[in-house]
Design an enzyme around this catalytic site. Sequence first.
Site, PDB file in Angstrom:
ATOM      1  N   GLY A  25     159.537 -28.058 -29.064  1.00  0.00           N
ATOM      2  CA  GLY A  25     160.724 -27.994 -29.901  1.00  0.00           C
ATOM      3  C   GLY A  25     161.919 -27.435 -29.145  1.00  0.00           C
ATOM      4  NE  ARG A  29     157.963 -23.319 -26.030  1.00  0.00           N
ATOM      5  CZ  ARG A  29     157.876 -23.428 -27.352  1.00  0.00           C
ATOM      6  NH1 ARG A  29     157.304 -24.480 -27.890  1.00  0.00           N
ATOM      7  NH2 ARG A  29     158.353 -22.490 -28.131  1.00  0.00           N
ATOM      8  NE  ARG A  48     173.971 -34.799 -31.179  1.00  0.00           N
ATOM      9  CZ  ARG A  48     174.576 -34.523 -32.328  1.00  0.00           C
ATOM     10  NH1 ARG A  48     174.366 -33.354 -32.935  1.00  0.00           N
ATOM     11  NH2 ARG A  48     175.387 -35.400 -32.887  1.00  0.00           N
ATOM     12  NE  ARG A  92     155.217 -29.768 -33.315  1.00  0.00           N
ATOM     13  CZ  ARG A  92     155.909 -28.675 -33.007  1.00  0.00           C
ATOM     14  NH1 ARG A  92     156.707 -28.685 -31.944  1.00  0.00           N
ATOM     15  NH2 ARG A  92     155.813 -27.572 -33.716  1.00  0.00           N
ATOM     16  CB  SER A  95     155.585 -21.860 -31.621  1.00  0.00           C
ATOM     17  OG  SER A  95     156.827 -22.207 -32.209  1.00  0.00           O
ATOM     18  CG  ASP A 209     154.630 -16.521 -36.916  1.00  0.00           C
ATOM     19  OD1 ASP A 209     154.625 -16.457 -38.158  1.00  0.00           O
ATOM     20  OD2 ASP A 209     154.967 -17.560 -36.300  1.00  0.00           O
ATOM     21  NE  ARG A 222     157.986 -16.607 -31.875  1.00  0.00           N
ATOM     22  CZ  ARG A 222     158.010 -16.817 -33.185  1.00  0.00           C
ATOM     23  NH1 ARG A 222     158.325 -17.994 -33.643  1.00  0.00           N
ATOM     24  NH2 ARG A 222     157.711 -15.857 -34.024  1.00  0.00           N
TER      25      ARG A 222
END
Length: 238
Positions: A25, A29, A48, A92, A95, A209, A222
């Site tokens: 996402g 990363r 973007r 994908r 997290s 989490d 993360r």
Amino acid sequence: MATTTPTPHNAANPGDIAKTVLMPGDPLRAKFIAETYLENPVCFNTVRNMLGYTGTYQGKRVSVMGSGMGMPSIGIYSYELYHFYDVETIIRIGSAGGIADHVHVRDVVIGIGACTDSNYGSQFHLPGAFAPIGDFTLAQKAVQYAQEHKIHTIVGNVLSSDTFYGDDPDALPAWKKMGVLAVEMESAALYMNAARAGKRALCLLTISDCPFTGESLSAEERQTSFREMMEIALAIAE
């Protein structure tokens, strides 16, 4: 819809993107994965700030690109990759919040199915509820690699939710009682897009989490510490 490239969201030209794309996402990363694991990575997109790179991993050509947060965002990027850029597989790597009692921080969840509270599937005008699922062969390879490298994985159903700050306190307990392992915000849309395009997808999630216990990782952790999940994804990329 015309399949013209570059698109309003992706500056890549035809051939710039590999057949397999790893899709976190967070675009940072994606940058971390490219700089840490790929040989000779080339950035193909900065539109973007949704960074995308193509390089090689153990002789295989692989791309990695951010998806943004939520089903509308991954819906746009995965649609364009499948339909405009000849991508065959999207993995994908995200997290998630663990909601099952046996799921804990840093566990790797393989989401073989994705429940959802989203209306994303209504566009397909189906005469019933569609069950978004991942590609079995990819999941099988992920489990095998994890077992060989002694990485603890949990395989099962996840929830793709449209809300991060939900107003209904009874929602997550209701999903939990149905055996759902974790909650995230993208996988169901990815699986639906893959099904419609006749392509492949799999969702790998690291638990960041656990809302029922209060366990959590920092934003920096993360971004950079999900190496086991990343290495599974790179290993099964074709």
